[in-house]
Scaffold this motif. Structure first.
Motif, PDB file in Angstrom:
ATOM      1  N   ASP A  33       0.854  -1.184   0.000  1.00 42.61           N
ATOM      2  CA  ASP A  33       0.000   0.000   0.000  1.00 42.61           C
ATOM      3  C   ASP A  33       0.895   1.240   0.000  1.00 42.61           C
ATOM      4  N   HIS A  36      -0.441   8.133  -0.515  1.00 41.77           N
ATOM      5  CA  HIS A  36      -0.380   9.039  -1.657  1.00 41.77           C
ATOM      6  C   HIS A  36      -1.548  10.010  -1.654  1.00 41.77           C
ATOM      7  N   ASP A  38      -3.756  12.031  -4.781  1.00 41.52           N
ATOM      8  CA  ASP A  38      -4.007  12.140  -6.222  1.00 41.52           C
ATOM      9  C   ASP A  38      -5.084  13.196  -6.403  1.00 41.52           C
ATOM     10  N   VAL A 401      -2.399   4.937  -8.701  1.00 41.31           N
ATOM     11  CA  VAL A 401      -1.814   3.989  -7.759  1.00 41.31           C
ATOM     12  C   VAL A 401      -2.702   2.753  -7.589  1.00 41.31           C
ATOM     13  N   GLU A 402      -4.010   2.960  -7.574  1.00 40.27           N
ATOM     14  CA  GLU A 402      -4.925   1.844  -7.340  1.00 40.27           C
ATOM     15  C   GLU A 402      -4.787   0.772  -8.407  1.00 40.27           C
ATOM     16  N   TRP A 403      -4.608   1.184  -9.657  1.00 37.89           N
ATOM     17  CA  TRP A 403      -4.438   0.198 -10.722  1.00 37.89           C
ATOM     18  C   TRP A 403      -3.164  -0.609 -10.486  1.00 37.89           C
ATOM     19  N   THR A 405      -1.433  -1.188  -7.635  1.00 37.13           N
ATOM     20  CA  THR A 405      -1.435  -2.070  -6.469  1.00 37.13           C
ATOM     21  C   THR A 405      -2.393  -3.245  -6.644  1.00 37.13           C
ATOM     22  N   ALA A 406      -3.426  -3.085  -7.475  1.00 36.86           N
ATOM     23  CA  ALA A 406      -4.390  -4.163  -7.674  1.00 36.86           C
ATOM     24  C   ALA A 406      -4.003  -5.116  -8.796  1.00 36.86           C
ATOM     25  N   HIS A 407      -2.998  -4.755  -9.578  1.00 37.88           N
ATOM     26  CA  HIS A 407      -2.695  -5.571 -10.757  1.00 37.88           C
ATOM     27  C   HIS A 407      -2.222  -6.988 -10.423  1.00 37.88           C
TER      28      HIS A 407
END
Length: 460
Positions: A33, A36, A38, A401-403, A405-407
């Motif tokens: 995590d 951040h 944005d 960032v969410e994309w 960390t979820a990848h």
């Protein structure tokens, strides 16, 4: 002197009781995590600030959409990128370099048909100075006549050399074959166009195109994201415009077709470039296509590399991968071969495309590429530089960032059937077009025998 005996790889890989077992792959760690912020500032600039205090440094990436269709846009943009940091209303070139050196910093620029990019680094304590220098360049770059003339002359010399390089010739030929007169084909301006660029034209382009609305600024490092956003808002308060930065027109969708043989008389090597329509990162099928690509040619143990590099020795370099432009994505294959091996390498490259489509990865192959995909993502984002680069590319495409960390979870969810369908849908040889640059006199008869080739104009 006692002679040293070296063991072979086979001897190293064996013990007294048999072959040395390769350790099982461990569980991959999910991306950490990331603290951040944005947000979008009042001037329209998107700011993504991420805390990663691994070292007391900060990485800066600014990406400004910089599309343009004018005949001299590419040349003027190239000169602008080379001269924007050569002086401002407050600092000359030496003062800029000195201030950056005092904070352990650097700031550089580059441009392509899609974006003007600033890349910077500094000690975290020197971030205010780095932001001040950046703001100064964005709002009051001077483009003194003699600086523009000097840098333009250097660009002309550099282009004259670059345009003789086989990989540059192949890249330009591929873009023109696929996209015709689209502005994306003008990655590298012509020397004669650069010679026409004036300081007045560069200043006009800056005023017209160096705009905050639609641009993305990424900062990664030993920072407090909330405080950094406030610092950026203050530093860039003078960078204002009601207009939005110019976005490159969307690329037309690629269709499969004949491969163009681009004559390069007397060449002893050939450049093979195949390309097909891919999927953007936002498509739900992208993770499956990413894993299918790794199996085909996306890493060293891929099928293509094993075939034309390791087994047959046709090339030292073979690779497949994605390129993202705007909302479009392409899937490319490239290899450089000796002239006498070109036709055979083309045959095997097409064969591996068809084999992936019809004989998709099994469970072991899928797990190997999955582990590689997740592991390489974790490694590439473990340092500030890699994370900043990844986030800048994602943010410019509207992601964040969410994309990232979820990848790993998306990759973990991909099934054998998902990869098989992606391989069938996207790796069929008929979906690809491309170019081969080489000596047409020797290559044309062999490539004609394979079918699907036309001969184009000689490389300029």
């Amino acid at each position: 002197m006692t002679a040293t005996t070296h063991r072979t790889a086979e001897e190293i890989g064996r013990t007294e009781t048999g072959a040395r077992l390769v350790p099982a792959l461990g569980d991959q760690r999910a991306a950490a995590d990331l603290q951040h912020v944005d947000t979008v500032l009042d001037n329209g600039l998107r700011v993504l600030a991420v805390r990663k205090p691994t070292v007391p440094m900060v990485e800066l990436r600014l990406r400004i959409p910089f599309g343009g269709a004018g005949p001299l846009h590419a040349a003027t943009a190239e000169v602008l990128a080379e001269t924007i940091l050569t002086g401002t209303a407050r600092r000359d070139r030496i003062e800029i370099d000195t201030e950056l050196a005092l904070i352990g910093g650097e700031l550089s620029t580059s441009v392509d048909p899609e974006r003007l990019a600033f890349t910077g680094t500094a000690l975290a304590t020197g971030l205010p100075t780095l932001l001040d220098v950046l703001a100064d360049a964005l709002t009051s770059a001077s483009y003194v006549d003699k600086e523009v003339a000097r840098e333009a002359a250097r660009i002309v010399e550099r282009l004259a050399v670059s345009r003789t390089q086989p990989r540059v010739i192949a890249r330009e030929a591929l873009l023109k074959h696929c996209y015709g007169d689209h502005p994306v084909t003008r990655e590298m301006p012509r020397p004669e166009d650069v010679e026409k660029v004036t300081a007045e034209a560069v200043r006009a382009l800056h005023a017209e195109a160096v705009l905050p609305r639609g641009a993305v600024l990424v900062l990664v490092g030993d920072i407090d994201p909330e405080q950094v956003v406030a610092d950026i808002r203050k530093a860039l308060q003078g960078w204002q415009s009601d207009r939005t930065a110019s976005v490159l027109p969307e690329l037309p969708e690629l269709a499969g077709g004949d491969v163009l043989l681009v004559p390069r008389a007397g060449a002893v090597q050939s450049q093979i470039r195949f390309i097909a329509q891919g999927l953007p990162r936002t498509d739900p099928r992208y993770p499956a296509l990413q894993l299918a690509n790794l199996a085909y040619g996306g890493y060293f143990s891929s099928r293509l590399v094993e075939n034309i590099r390791e087994d047959k020795g046709y090339t030292y370099h073979a690779h497949s991968g994605f390129e993202f432009t705007g909302s479009a994505a392409t899937l490319g294959v490239d290899a450089d071969t000796a002239n006498e091996a070109t036709a055979a390498a083309v045959l095997e490259t097409r064969y591996e495309l068809g084999r992936l489509a019809l004989v998709p990865p099994d469970a072991d192959e899928l797990e190997a590429v999955r582990q590689y995909a997740v592991g390489s993502l974790v490694i590439s984002t473990s340092a500030q530089t890699g994370l900043a680069g990844q986030l800048a590319a994602l943010a410019f495409s509207g992601l964040g960032v969410e994309w990232l960390t979820a990848h790993p979870e998306r990759l973990a969810a991909v099934t054998l059937d998902d990869v098989a369908q992606a391989a069938l849908d996207f790796f069929a040889p008929a979906r690809f077009t491309g170019v081969v640059v080489g000596d047409a006199a020797s290559l044309a008869p062999k490539l004609a025998a394979l079918g699907g080739f036309t001969v184009g104009e000689p490389a300029s």
